[in-house]
Write a protein that holds these residues in place. Structure first.
Motif, PDB file in Angstrom:
ATOM      1  N   ILE A  76      34.989  36.433   8.496  1.00 60.10           N
ATOM      2  CA  ILE A  76      36.187  37.200   8.851  1.00 60.10           C
ATOM      3  C   ILE A  76      36.450  38.275   7.802  1.00 60.10           C
ATOM      4  O   ILE A  76      36.807  39.408   8.137  1.00 60.10           O
ATOM      5  N   GLN A  77      36.261  37.932   6.548  1.00 57.90           N
ATOM      6  CA  GLN A  77      36.457  38.899   5.467  1.00 57.90           C
ATOM      7  C   GLN A  77      35.482  40.069   5.604  1.00 57.90           C
ATOM      8  O   GLN A  77      35.875  41.229   5.468  1.00 57.90           O
ATOM      9  N   VAL A  78      34.224  39.793   5.893  1.00 60.26           N
ATOM     10  CA  VAL A  78      33.222  40.852   6.061  1.00 60.26           C
ATOM     11  C   VAL A  78      33.581  41.712   7.277  1.00 60.26           C
ATOM     12  O   VAL A  78      33.527  42.955   7.215  1.00 60.26           O
ATOM     13  N   LEU A  79      33.949  41.075   8.378  1.00 57.80           N
ATOM     14  CA  LEU A  79      34.351  41.808   9.581  1.00 57.80           C
ATOM     15  C   LEU A  79      35.508  42.751   9.274  1.00 57.80           C
ATOM     16  O   LEU A  79      35.469  43.942   9.618  1.00 57.80           O
ATOM     17  N   ASN A  80      36.537  42.230   8.628  1.00 57.22           N
ATOM     18  CA  ASN A  80      37.707  43.055   8.299  1.00 57.22           C
ATOM     19  C   ASN A  80      37.351  44.190   7.357  1.00 57.22           C
ATOM     20  O   ASN A  80      37.864  45.303   7.494  1.00 57.22           O
ATOM     21  N   THR A  81      36.455  43.921   6.413  1.00 59.25           N
ATOM     22  CA  THR A  81      36.020  44.964   5.480  1.00 59.25           C
ATOM     23  C   THR A  81      35.299  46.085   6.231  1.00 59.25           C
ATOM     24  O   THR A  81      35.589  47.270   6.013  1.00 59.25           O
ATOM     25  N   LEU A  82      34.380  45.720   7.100  1.00 59.70           N
ATOM     26  CA  LEU A  82      33.672  46.734   7.905  1.00 59.70           C
ATOM     27  C   LEU A  82      34.652  47.571   8.720  1.00 59.70           C
ATOM     28  O   LEU A  82      34.563  48.805   8.742  1.00 59.70           O
ATOM     29  N   VAL A  83      35.567  46.905   9.380  1.00 57.95           N
ATOM     30  CA  VAL A  83      36.534  47.609  10.231  1.00 57.95           C
ATOM     31  C   VAL A  83      37.425  48.523   9.395  1.00 57.95           C
ATOM     32  O   VAL A  83      37.628  49.695   9.746  1.00 57.95           O
ATOM     33  N   ASP A  84      37.937  48.015   8.286  1.00 54.72           N
ATOM     34  CA  ASP A  84      38.836  48.824   7.447  1.00 54.72           C
ATOM     35  C   ASP A  84      38.140  50.081   6.920  1.00 54.72           C
ATOM     36  O   ASP A  84      38.687  51.186   7.021  1.00 54.72           O
ATOM     37  N   PHE A  85      36.937  49.917   6.394  1.00 55.39           N
ATOM     38  CA  PHE A  85      36.220  51.084   5.854  1.00 55.39           C
ATOM     39  C   PHE A  85      35.814  52.042   6.972  1.00 55.39           C
ATOM     40  O   PHE A  85      35.891  53.258   6.799  1.00 55.39           O
ATOM     41  N   ALA A  86      35.390  51.514   8.092  1.00 50.55           N
ATOM     42  CA  ALA A  86      35.003  52.380   9.217  1.00 50.55           C
ATOM     43  C   ALA A  86      36.191  53.215   9.691  1.00 50.55           C
ATOM     44  O   ALA A  86      36.061  54.433   9.879  1.00 50.55           O
ATOM     45  N   MET A  87      37.338  52.580   9.878  1.00 48.39           N
ATOM     46  CA  MET A  87      38.507  53.313  10.375  1.00 48.39           C
ATOM     47  C   MET A  87      38.943  54.387   9.389  1.00 48.39           C
ATOM     48  O   MET A  87      39.302  55.497   9.796  1.00 48.39           O
ATOM     49  N   LYS A  88      38.907  54.074   8.101  1.00 48.83           N
ATOM     50  CA  LYS A  88      39.261  55.087   7.092  1.00 48.83           C
ATOM     51  C   LYS A  88      38.309  56.270   7.167  1.00 48.83           C
ATOM     52  O   LYS A  88      38.731  57.432   7.114  1.00 48.83           O
ATOM     53  N   LEU A  89      37.025  55.980   7.297  1.00 44.14           N
ATOM     54  CA  LEU A  89      36.043  57.066   7.396  1.00 44.14           C
ATOM     55  C   LEU A  89      36.211  57.859   8.688  1.00 44.14           C
ATOM     56  O   LEU A  89      36.126  59.095   8.676  1.00 44.14           O
ATOM     57  N   PHE A  90      36.439  57.176   9.803  1.00 44.16           N
ATOM     58  CA  PHE A  90      36.633  57.875  11.087  1.00 44.16           C
ATOM     59  C   PHE A  90      37.803  58.852  10.991  1.00 44.16           C
ATOM     60  O   PHE A  90      37.737  59.969  11.488  1.00 44.16           O
ATOM     61  N   ILE A  91      38.867  58.413  10.356  1.00 40.58           N
ATOM     62  CA  ILE A  91      40.073  59.238  10.270  1.00 40.58           C
ATOM     63  C   ILE A  91      39.897  60.368   9.259  1.00 40.58           C
ATOM     64  O   ILE A  91      40.270  61.508   9.528  1.00 40.58           O
ATOM     65  N   ASN A  92      39.306  60.067   8.110  1.00 45.11           N
ATOM     66  CA  ASN A  92      39.201  61.069   7.045  1.00 45.11           C
ATOM     67  C   ASN A  92      37.993  61.993   7.172  1.00 45.11           C
ATOM     68  O   ASN A  92      38.080  63.184   6.865  1.00 45.11           O
ATOM     69  N   LYS A  93      36.872  61.453   7.610  1.00 49.79           N
ATOM     70  CA  LYS A  93      35.636  62.245   7.675  1.00 49.79           C
ATOM     71  C   LYS A  93      35.350  62.745   9.094  1.00 49.79           C
ATOM     72  O   LYS A  93      34.691  63.759   9.275  1.00 49.79           O
ATOM     73  N   GLY A  94      35.834  61.996  10.076  1.00 49.61           N
ATOM     74  CA  GLY A  94      35.552  62.312  11.471  1.00 49.61           C
ATOM     75  C   GLY A  94      34.609  61.282  12.055  1.00 49.61           C
ATOM     76  O   GLY A  94      33.721  60.776  11.352  1.00 49.61           O
ATOM     77  N   PHE A  95      34.795  60.964  13.310  1.00 49.96           N
ATOM     78  CA  PHE A  95      33.987  59.930  13.955  1.00 49.96           C
ATOM     79  C   PHE A  95      32.515  60.338  14.027  1.00 49.96           C
ATOM     80  O   PHE A  95      31.628  59.583  13.639  1.00 49.96           O
ATOM     81  N   GLU A  96      32.264  61.534  14.543  1.00 51.18           N
ATOM     82  CA  GLU A  96      30.876  62.003  14.710  1.00 51.18           C
ATOM     83  C   GLU A  96      30.163  62.138  13.368  1.00 51.18           C
ATOM     84  O   GLU A  96      28.967  61.869  13.273  1.00 51.18           O
ATOM     85  N   GLU A  97      30.905  62.572  12.347  1.00 50.84           N
ATOM     86  CA  GLU A  97      30.312  62.806  11.039  1.00 50.84           C
ATOM     87  C   GLU A  97      30.050  61.512  10.268  1.00 50.84           C
ATOM     88  O   GLU A  97      29.284  61.498   9.310  1.00 50.84           O
ATOM     89  N   THR A  98      30.696  60.435  10.643  1.00 48.20           N
ATOM     90  CA  THR A  98      30.532  59.156   9.959  1.00 48.20           C
ATOM     91  C   THR A  98      29.309  58.435  10.505  1.00 48.20           C
ATOM     92  O   THR A  98      29.171  58.271  11.719  1.00 48.20           O
ATOM     93  N   THR A  99      28.446  58.007   9.615  1.00 43.59           N
ATOM     94  CA  THR A  99      27.265  57.244  10.025  1.00 43.59           C
ATOM     95  C   THR A  99      27.476  55.763   9.705  1.00 43.59           C
ATOM     96  O   THR A  99      28.353  55.401   8.911  1.00 43.59           O
ATOM     97  N   ILE A 100      26.660  54.939  10.300  1.00 41.62           N
ATOM     98  CA  ILE A 100      26.707  53.504   9.996  1.00 41.62           C
ATOM     99  C   ILE A 100      26.359  53.295   8.525  1.00 41.62           C
ATOM    100  O   ILE A 100      26.971  52.456   7.849  1.00 41.62           O
ATOM    101  N   ALA A 101      25.451  54.098   8.006  1.00 36.42           N
ATOM    102  CA  ALA A 101      25.108  54.015   6.579  1.00 36.42           C
ATOM    103  C   ALA A 101      26.326  54.341   5.706  1.00 36.42           C
ATOM    104  O   ALA A 101      26.537  53.703   4.660  1.00 36.42           O
ATOM    105  N   ASP A 102      27.144  55.322   6.141  1.00 36.02           N
ATOM    106  CA  ASP A 102      28.371  55.638   5.398  1.00 36.02           C
ATOM    107  C   ASP A 102      29.308  54.430   5.353  1.00 36.02           C
ATOM    108  O   ASP A 102      29.897  54.123   4.320  1.00 36.02           O
ATOM    109  N   ILE A 103      29.424  53.773   6.489  1.00 37.63           N
ATOM    110  CA  ILE A 103      30.334  52.621   6.587  1.00 37.63           C
ATOM    111  C   ILE A 103      29.856  51.495   5.676  1.00 37.63           C
ATOM    112  O   ILE A 103      30.642  50.952   4.880  1.00 37.63           O
ATOM    113  N   THR A 104      28.580  51.150   5.777  1.00 33.01           N
ATOM    114  CA  THR A 104      28.077  50.024   4.980  1.00 33.01           C
ATOM    115  C   THR A 104      28.065  50.354   3.489  1.00 33.01           C
ATOM    116  O   THR A 104      28.346  49.477   2.669  1.00 33.01           O
TER     117      THR A 104
END
Length: 193
Positions: free
Chosen positions: A13-41
């Motif tokens: 659950i902690q890993v799931l929440n971490t992935l989601v939190d970082f992904a959402m921050k990147l989607f909002i700040n960097k843009g969805f299209e510009e964010t890669t899975i590598a950026d998230i991880t």
């Protein structure tokens, strides 16, 4: 017997929440299209393989977050439905709750509309069932007019929300919604002469 979560489950659950939190921050700040899975991880300090243990794509993250928001919303709406307040007040509280959820999640809904092609909420008939129950209660108690089919009341209510969301009025979203709600409830409760 007490239901205690194992250390392994807590870690998942902690890993799931971490992935989601970082992904959402990147989607909002960097843009969805510009964010890669590598950026998230990389941001989450996790391996790319870990991402794929939880999600198949970036879109899956958006879907997951959206479903979590709707599940939380559903619980709030069910509490309103089961409360002892009048059907009119239940309708008012539901609309205010939905408006607050919308205002608090504008960026998420924007991402979902733009990148998931979301045209309708993914909650299926759950929301409609709650509304049907409240309108039925109001018609049976005499609080709402009985000569208007429930389907028309639901359609009008949903139209009211869409109208407030797309309004170009200079008044605030909540004020706009409250004016429309007053008109809606006035028509729903007006007695036949």
């Amino acid at each position: 017997m007490e239901n205690v979560m194992s250390r392994r489950d807590r870690k998942k659950i902690q890993v799931l929440n971490t992935l989601v939190d970082f992904a959402m921050k990147l989607f909002i700040n960097k843009g969805f299209e510009e964010t890669t899975i590598a950026d998230i991880t990389k941001s989450a300090d996790l391996g790319t393989g870990t991402f794929y243990n939880y999600f198949h794509s970036k879109e899956d993250i958006l879907k997951y977050v959206l479903v979590q928001k709707f599940d939380h919303s559903k619980n709030s709406l069910e509490k309103i439905e089961k409360s002892t307040i009048t059907p009119q007040e239940k309708i008012r509280q539901i609309l205010i709750t939905l408006a607050k959820i919308y205002e608090d999640n504008l960026q998420l809904f924007g991402l979902c509309i733009n990148h998931l092609g979301l045209k309708q909420p993914p909650h299926g008939t759950q929301f409609k069932d709650i509304l049907v129950s409240i309108i039925d209660e109001g018609q049976k108690s005499g609080d709402f007019r009985k000569n208007i089919p429930i389907e028309m009341v639901i359609e009008t209510f949903m139209g009211l929300i869409k109208s407030a969301l797309s309004s170009h009025s200079k008044i605030s979203f909540m004020e706009n919604l409250n004016y429309k709600l007053d008109l809606f409830l006035g028509g729903l409760t007006e007695r036949n002469k």
